[in-house]
Design an enzyme around this catalytic site. Sequence first.
Site, mmCIF file in Angstrom:
data_model
loop_
_atom_site.group_PDB
_atom_site.id
_atom_site.type_symbol
_atom_site.label_atom_id
_atom_site.label_comp_id
_atom_site.label_asym_id
_atom_site.label_seq_id
_atom_site.Cartn_x
_atom_site.Cartn_y
_atom_site.Cartn_z
ATOM 1 C CB CYS A 295 -0.973 -0.068 1.153
ATOM 2 S SG CYS A 295 -2.409 1.030 0.910
ATOM 3 C CG HIS A 296 0.080 4.958 1.681
ATOM 4 N ND1 HIS A 296 -1.287 4.467 1.558
ATOM 5 C CD2 HIS A 296 -0.024 6.184 1.059
ATOM 6 C CE1 HIS A 296 -2.199 5.136 0.995
ATOM 7 N NE2 HIS A 296 -1.497 6.462 0.582
#
Length: 188
Positions: free
Chosen positions: A113-114
């Site tokens: 994800c991030h």
Amino acid sequence: MNKQSLQGKRIAFLATDGFEQVELTKPWQAIRDAGAEVVLVSPKTGQIQGVNHDEKADKFDVDLSVHDASAEDFDGLVLPGGVMNPDALRTCDVSVGFVRDFFKQHKPVAAICHGPWTLVEADVVRDRTVTSWPSLKTDLVNAGAQWVDEECVCDQGLVTSRNPDDLPAFCDKAIEEFAEGKHAAQTI
């Protein structure tokens, strides 16, 4: 379910306040179930706050301060996402150095994800194919990566995925890479 054994392996999870809880807990459980010792490393001591998207979730006990941690003591690294977590980690020089050292030592790293934001700061994505949450695409491309929109990507021991929906593939591939061990071709 990945059947590979991680018996005798020690895997670090680097996180701080604002990590997406499921992106830590699902890989944590899968990697532990595969036999590895899992260690929560953080620039904070005590507890760190998980989130479910934009809502506070549970707090987790930190096992080891990143200031006392060394990549030499681990066989792999997991970087969960959440927006606040990697944004804070990439401003912590010790955390960035800890991440970079896994690449210097050719050890597998998994980021979801991030989570790849910290990889950008560590300057370890150049000439690699990666994926992430879509909003990181420009940052990753500007750091020299080739970004693709795929469930799970592995490039020389670096495993990346886009979001919590990708966790089954992410966990399986991370376990496979941690079982394989060092990647001689991995460079920074």
